[in-house]
Design a protein around this motif. Structure first.
Motif, short mmCIF file in Angstrom:
data_model
loop_
_atom_site.label_atom_id
_atom_site.label_comp_id
_atom_site.label_asym_id
_atom_site.label_seq_id
_atom_site.Cartn_x
_atom_site.Cartn_y
_atom_site.Cartn_z
N GLY A 170 3.19 -2.59 -0.93
CA GLY A 170 2.05 -2.93 -0.11
C GLY A 170 0.84 -2.10 -0.51
N ALA A 171 -0.02 -1.80 0.46
CA ALA A 171 -1.27 -1.11 0.15
C ALA A 171 -1.08 0.39 -0.11
CB ALA A 171 -2.27 -1.30 1.30
N PHE A 172 -0.11 1.01 0.53
CA PHE A 172 -0.05 2.47 0.59
C PHE A 172 0.03 3.12 -0.80
CE2 PHE A 172 1.87 6.63 1.02
CZ PHE A 172 1.21 7.16 2.11
N LYS A 173 0.97 2.72 -1.62
CA LYS A 173 1.18 3.43 -2.89
C LYS A 173 0.01 3.24 -3.84
CE LYS A 173 4.76 4.62 -6.22
NZ LYS A 173 4.77 6.05 -5.81
N THR A 174 -0.59 2.06 -3.84
CA THR A 174 -1.76 1.84 -4.69
C THR A 174 -2.93 2.67 -4.20
OG1 THR A 174 -1.05 -0.38 -5.34
CG2 THR A 174 -3.39 0.11 -5.54
N LEU A 175 -3.15 2.71 -2.91
CA LEU A 175 -4.19 3.58 -2.36
C LEU A 175 -3.91 5.04 -2.72
CD1 LEU A 175 -4.71 2.04 1.20
CD2 LEU A 175 -6.39 2.09 -0.65
#
Length: 503
Positions: A216-221
């Motif tokens: 989801g968004a967390f690791k890329t952020l």
């Protein structure tokens, strides 16, 4: 390389029978190396492979692959859904083939089989073949176990992730594509508060995310904040977990702000991927973080619902604490191994002939066959130089099953007819320059193998609880301490020892 060929393609049911009965490969295991064919003769090769489609391919494309590689290939197909059980059974009974596709390199049975000497160490042979020689050192290292390379690595895209964003909403609100996390936050705020779809209702939000800290968004952020990819190794060889770094905490604080201000769907912590994509395609949000090729899929899902949707892709976001473009790499670009069991491949001469076959699979013409099929039958080239599938059903039946068998996921692409997909391919290729590797991928930790998933739940739960405001930072740090005490500290020590052993 078998003396007798039963058929070019074994059915899934036949593969099952062979595996369970322990019969596959028994003929070749008894053949002497003198009976094998030399490098110039047509090689008969058996391949225990993974099937990602409903049924095996027909012979149409296979005949062309055989012609170009000077081989006869006998596939035994294992359905992807049952690969772990079936591969474990095959390894235990030594019911193998000349080539064995191993995709679960973190599986203990697979790793133990590789370390036991069951398969050839190919490191010293790759440079004899031009396409295999081109496999980067980092990929070889990541695919190795205890410093030894027991097969040809499946080369995946190093880093696929980025941001898919509503370009039409940006234009309506007079905003530019975000280049920093601060600008991304401002876009999320505007998409939530300024009626970007123009319907006069406050029914949109910035981010549409799902319950997945990794994809989801967390690791890329977290990459944008300079967080290491799972582990960081300091100058003394000590391992530091990603959630013990400032970047991880910054990412949690960023997500916490999104949540508190309503700039992300309130139910993100329990949202499934399918719901996330459907909600985005229905116009409920304007920012999606995931694989860059998802842009094409999201656009297709919006047909008939958001026909005016215009999407843009972003892969170069940085932050105040990390001015360097970076993106995490999933598995360090390794999707498994094409491994060669010593029980089937008796000597170096035979090994080199099979390695030549794998090398030939990396030639552009063979790659195109396994990806697009035969020009004029499965695809055509349009006036602007892009490919177009002529018959989707025929392509799915005769070509698609081979896609997962390509030793390299990309590199010889024809121009995609979809501009968004073409842009995604370009940005994914660009990501490779900024990919952050996980240093533990090629290393051994018994504690991680046996307890890693259970221990990760401690951190996953604490991360969500912190973002949702259910615990404070000091409580999160207590969870990290708990992780260390229950086995995390031992994992670090084991990785440190393994890291020093292969340096």
């Amino acid at each position: 390389m078998k003396k007798q060929m039963v058929s070019k393609l074994a059915s899934v049911s036949m593969a099952s029978m062979l595996l369970l009965a322990g019969c596959s490969g028994t003929t070749s295991s008894k053949e002497s190396s003198s009976e094998k064919k030399d490098n110039k003769s047509k090689a008969e090769i058996s391949w225990l492979n993974i099937l990602h489609t409903a049924s095996p391919p027909t012979d149409t494309v296979l005949n062309q692959i055989e012609k170009k590689t000077n081989t006869e290939i006998k596939f035994s197909w294992i359905p992807d859904a049952s690969k772990e059980e079936r591969i474990n059974t095959a390894l235990a009974s030594d019911s193998l083939a000349d080539i064995v596709t191993l995709t679960l390199l973190d599986n203990s049975s697979v790793r133990n089989a590789l370390k036991s000497g069951m398969f050839w160490n190919v490191e010293d042979y790759l440079d004899e073949f031009p396409n295999l020689k081109a496999i980067p050192k980092d990929i070889r290292t990541s695919a190795s176990i205890e410093g030894k390379l027991y097969g040809v690595p499946f080369q995946k895209d190093l880093a696929r992730n980025g941001i898919v964003i509503r370009k039409d909403w940006l234009d309506k609100l007079g905003l530019s594509l975000p280049k920093t996390t601060e600008e991304l936050m401002e876009v999320a705020k505007a998409f939530t508060e300024k009626d970007p779809d123009g319907n006069g209702k406050k029914d949109t939000t910035g981010f549409m995310d799902r319950s997945d800290l990794k994809y989801g968004a967390f690791k890329t952020l977290s990459s944008y904040f300079g967080t290491p990819n799972v582990w960081k190794v300091d100058s003394k060889g000590n391992f530091v977990a990603e959630f013990e770094t400032d970047g991880y905490i910054e990412t949690m604080d960023y997500m916490k702000e999104l949540y508190n201000k309503g700039f992300i769907n309130k139910d993100f912590a329990v949202t499934a991927k399918t719901d996330q994509q459907q909600n985005f395609s229905q116009g409920k949000a304007g920012i999606y973080i995931g694989a860059l090729f998802d842009g094409k899929n999201l656009k297709s899902m919006a047909n008939g619902i958001q026909d005016n949707m215009e999407l843009a892709l972003v892969n170069n976001v940085t932050s105040a604490s990390n001015s360097k473009q970076s993106i995490w790499s999933d598995g360090n670009g390794v999707g498994g191994l094409l491994a060669f069991p010593r029980s089937e491949v008796k000597d170096e001469k035979e090994l080199k002939r099979i390695l030549k076959f794998v090398n030939d699979l990396l030639d552009p013409e063979v790659y195109k066959l396994m990806t697009y099929g035969m020009e004029g039958t499965h695809y055509k080239i349009t006036g602007d130089g892009a490919y177009e599938i002529i018959n989707q059903d025929l392509w799915q039946q005769e070509v698609q099953p081979f896609a997962a068998s390509r030793p390299k996921e990309s590199g010889f692409h024809l121009k995609d007819p979809d501009p968004l997909k073409a842009q995604g391919d370009e940005l994914i290729a660009e990501n490779a320059k900024h990919a952050v590797f996980n240093p533990a991928v090629p290393l051994e930790s018994t504690t991680y193998t046996t307890q890693g998933s259970e221990l990760q739940k401690i951190i996953t739960d604490a991360t969500y609880q912190y973002i949702l405001g259910e615990i404070k930072l000091e409580d999160f740090k207590k969870a990290v301490k708990n992780w260390n005490e229950q086995g995390g500290k031992t994992i670090k020590e084991e990785y440190k020892k393994a890291y020093k052993a292969v340096k």
